[in-house]
Scaffold this active site. Structure first.
Site, short mmCIF file in Angstrom:
data_model
loop_
_atom_site.label_atom_id
_atom_site.label_comp_id
_atom_site.label_asym_id
_atom_site.label_seq_id
_atom_site.Cartn_x
_atom_site.Cartn_y
_atom_site.Cartn_z
N SER A 588 0.78 -0.99 0.15
CA SER A 588 -0.11 -0.16 -0.32
C SER A 588 0.85 1.60 -0.10
O SER A 588 1.38 1.49 -1.21
CB SER A 588 -0.76 0.00 0.69
OG SER A 588 -2.20 0.36 0.53
N ASP A 663 -9.28 -4.84 -6.11
CA ASP A 663 -8.77 -3.49 -4.87
C ASP A 663 -9.83 -2.69 -5.04
O ASP A 663 -9.34 -1.99 -5.93
CB ASP A 663 -7.00 -3.14 -5.04
CG ASP A 663 -6.66 -3.15 -3.98
OD1 ASP A 663 -7.73 -2.32 -2.90
OD2 ASP A 663 -5.43 -3.11 -3.42
N HIS A 695 -7.73 -5.46 -1.80
CA HIS A 695 -6.33 -4.75 -0.96
C HIS A 695 -5.31 -5.77 -0.08
O HIS A 695 -4.32 -5.71 -0.02
CB HIS A 695 -6.95 -3.16 -0.59
CG HIS A 695 -5.64 -2.42 -0.71
ND1 HIS A 695 -4.70 -2.20 -0.96
CD2 HIS A 695 -4.85 -2.19 0.88
CE1 HIS A 695 -3.71 -1.77 -0.57
NE2 HIS A 695 -3.88 -1.58 0.88
#
Length: 717
Positions: A588, A663, A695
């Site tokens: 991320s 995601d 995600h």
């Protein structure tokens, strides 16, 4: 002498037989995950708590003081007219005469879900389905007297009156993709951490709620394959940086007259967000607002009858205000608490109900992380702080009148606490790098009453493993700032050998990876593959004061990557690190910083692994991105300089790029657009896609596959 030698040899052989080594699948399967306890829901008087049994067929009332079961308030086996076999969760009414349980939950986004709810009358031992609506329900809220329940169904608010066995529809304009009543949109859930915005007045005659109009919010869609011949699409409203947000209004529903009226704010009032509403003990509605730049916070008190609002408190910041501080507002008689950074660190302040600052309760060069509870009788505030070290957390209380502070947690490391109503008792979770979580019950003075979970079995299992020891160190950042870090060396570490190094990091604003708490992760396994692993919290990370965590404002990715690069250069000077074989990993925001570091590192990294990275902040959501960068229209140069896509031609080192195709947070679009930029720049790389995964790439199978791929990449590239 020979007998001693034989005995020593036997001991060594025995130790080698019984000593275990880490197995990656055991880690991803959760074998070394510390046990917790079921969620405890406090009674109103703070003397008891309600807890589901392990099978989730009963709800039992326990004494905080003794730990003894007082009564079983709900039992599927004995409840009248019960048709469910188990439940997933429950909510107790404020009067403790009623509760609701839910089953068959369906996730909506990360936190929100809808489910089949059932209402249980404790006194009558009778359960029934909450509603005859065919659609599932979400975001239920009890009235203060427990006799009513508001909930959301298909974006509209409904009201159940238990005394009469009736229900009515409060709003009728709810529509998917357009109007949401009572619940929240995607970006509020993700970035403000709220899934419903409703509250009943103390006299139970009014219901306040926020209405979202997301009609003009652009829609994002991604393909959902799921082994279908013709894949379908998942679409939802997602405001990207600089794009339209939902328009929010605050409303009051009069239950008796069945009328809805909007709150009237003072003339020329401007705000973008309403992240929190709550009725005060004096029956004023507290409405908390933020402007779009999130550097102007206002709290209004609205008269729910006249609907006229007046400004009570305002705080401005030249960068941004931490939205978590809204949750620090607790009303205690004629006062309320608030966490502010006005002296450079986050500390607790007391205000009168007229908004007049009264006193600063905590002070010093450390951050208060959270207000945990308030006792209006003893005038005490309980809180968590990083006073002793940014790497640690402890639990404290402070007397509002005298200002006397007392430390309640007794063990050094990472402490979190969950308090009963009014702070009479608390459940403390403690761990450090060498000890799995120990959960204890404590009284308001900090005295340990009993141990709820000691994780002795896990600790015993770990003792038989050859685990690496986490060493805390400091390294210099790019500007010479001292940065907190840890390093993991193989259990059979040889200082005369040179090892490859993997640097793991997240690096996002106010985050921390370097903490004195227990965890066993894939990085521990990596040390068994003859790697050294290190983590460095660079500038912009948390628990070191406002200036340190906000210095990356308007220029995300620059100082964060500079500090990882500087740390890599330092590690490369150590005699046991192979300077030609240093890699960097992140997920991320961490994946984003991997790409920034590879492009700005001038070859210091041999390789990088970026999982679900942001590659252009224009692709990410409005609330998060604009909090730290403002809009693309306001900060075009910051967006350009902080985009890995803009820096693709400077990429140095081998790259493994990983993303889930479903995601909904950091969209796969980020990786696709970055891939195009790398191709144009003639940069070779590896790409792996997890089909239809979100995600977090959840599940032990996915995680084992992921980390196996990452480790193979590190070993053979």
């Amino acid at each position: 002498m020979r007998k001693v030698c034989f005995l020593l040899a036997a001991i060594l052989i025995s130790a080698s037989i019984f000593a275990q080594t880490l197995n990656l699948r055991d880690i991803t399967d959760g074998k070394y995950r510390a046990k917790g306890i079921p969620s405890a829901v406090s009674s109103v008087d703070g003397e008891f708590y309600f807890q589901a049994d392990q099978a989730r067929t009963k709800i039992i009332k326990y004494s905080y003081k003794t730990g003894q079961a007082v009564e079983t308030v709900f039992d599927i086996q004995s409840a009248r007219d019960c048709t469910i076999l188990s439940f997933q969760g429950f909510i107790m009414s404020p009067d403790e005469n009623r509760l609701i349980v839910y089953t068959n939950s369906e996730p909506i986004f990360r936190h929100s879900f809808k489910a089949d709810y059932y209402y249980f009358d404790i006194r009558r031992n009778l359960i029934r389905k909450l509603t005859d609506n065919k659609s599932k329900q979400m975001a239920p809220v009890f009235s203060r007297d427990g006799r009513m329940l508001a909930y959301v169904c298909e974006n509209n608010i409904w009201l159940s009156k238990f005394d009469f066995g009736t229900e009515s529809q409060i709003t009728k304009d709810g529509e998917v993709g357009k109007i949401i009543n009572g619940a929240t949109d995607w970006v509020y859930e993700e970035e403000f951490g709220v899934t419903q915005l409703m509250d009943f007045s103390p006299d139970n005659k009014l219901l306040s709620f926020i209405r979202f109009d997301e009609t003009n919010v652009p829609e994002f869609a991604f393909q959902n394959f799921r082994q279908q011949l013709y894949p379908d699409f998942i679409s939802f409203k997602y405001p990207k940086a600089g794009e339209a947000n939902s328009k929010v209004t605050c409303n009051i529903f009069d239950i008796e007259s069945k009328t809805i009226r909007p709150i009237n704010f003072p003339a020329n009032t401007e705000f973008e967000y309403i992240p929190k509403i709550v009725f005060t003990p004096t029956s004023q509605l507290a409405v908390m607002t933020l402007n779009r730049n999130q550097n102007d916070f206002n709290m209004y008190f609205a008269d729910p009858r006249s609907t006229i609002a007046k400004l009570i408190m305002r705080e401005q910041n030249d960068r941004y205000i931490n939205y978590d501080f809204f949750n620090s507002i607790n009303f205690i008689g004629d006062q309320f608490t608030y966490i502010s950074e006005k002296d450079g660190y986050s500390h607790i302040y007391m205000y009168s109900l007229t908004g007049v600052p009264q006193k600063q309760l905590t002070s010093g060069n450390y951050d208060v992380m959270e207000v945990l509870a308030c006792d209006p009788i003893s005038k005490t505030v309980y809180y968590q702080a990083a006073e002793e070290s940014p790497l640690q957390r402890a639990i404290y209380k402070v007397d509002i009148v005298k200002g006397v502070k007392t430390k309640l947690s007794t063990k050094t490391g990472y402490n979190t606490a969950s308090f009963s109503a009014n702070g009479k008792y608390f459940i403390n979770n403690w761990s450090n790098t060498e000890n799995p979580t120990v959960i204890t019950m404590n009284d308001a003075a900090g005295k340990e009453l009993r141990v709820l979970e000691d994780n002795k079995e896990l600790k015993s299992n770990l003792a038989s493993l050859r685990l690496p020891k986490k060493e805390f160190i400091t390294v210099k950042g790019a500007d010479g700032t001292s940065l907190n870090a840890w390093i993991l060396k193989p259990a059979n570490f040889n200082p005369n050998q040179k090892y490859p190094l993997l640097m793991v990091q997240y690096s996002g604003p106010d985050s921390q990876e370097v903490l004195d708490r227990f965890t066993i992760d894939w990085t521990d396994y990596l040390t068994t593959q003859n790697f050294i692993v290190a983590a460095v919290d660079g500038r912009g990370t948390g628990a070191r004061g406002q200036e340190f965590r906000k210095c990356t404002y308007m220029n995300l990715g620059i100082k964060e990557s500079d500090d990882q690069i500087a740390a890599a250069r330092y590690f490369g000077t150590l005699p046991y690190i192979d300077a030609s074989n240093i890699s960097i990993w992140g997920w991320s925001y961490g994946g984003y910083n991997v790409l920034m570091s590879l492009s700005r590192g001038n070859g210091v990294f041999k390789s990088g692994i970026a999982i679900a990275p942001v590659t252009n902040w224009r692709f990410y959501d409005s609330v998060y991105t604009e909090r730290y960068m403002r809009t693309p229209q306001q900060n075009a140069s910051g967006y350009e300089k902080g985009s890995p896509i803009s820096l693709a031609s400077s990429l140095s080192g081998k790259l493994l790029l990983i993303h889930g195709s479903a995601d909904d947070n950091v969209h796969f679009q980020n990786t696709i657009e970055y891939t195009s930029a790398l191709i144009k720049a003639d940069k070779q790389f590896e790409l792996f896609v997890f089909p239809d995964q979100n995600h977090s790439l959840p599940g032990s199978l996915n995680r084992n596959y992921l980390y196996t791929k990452v480790i193979d990449f590190l070993k053979f590239k």
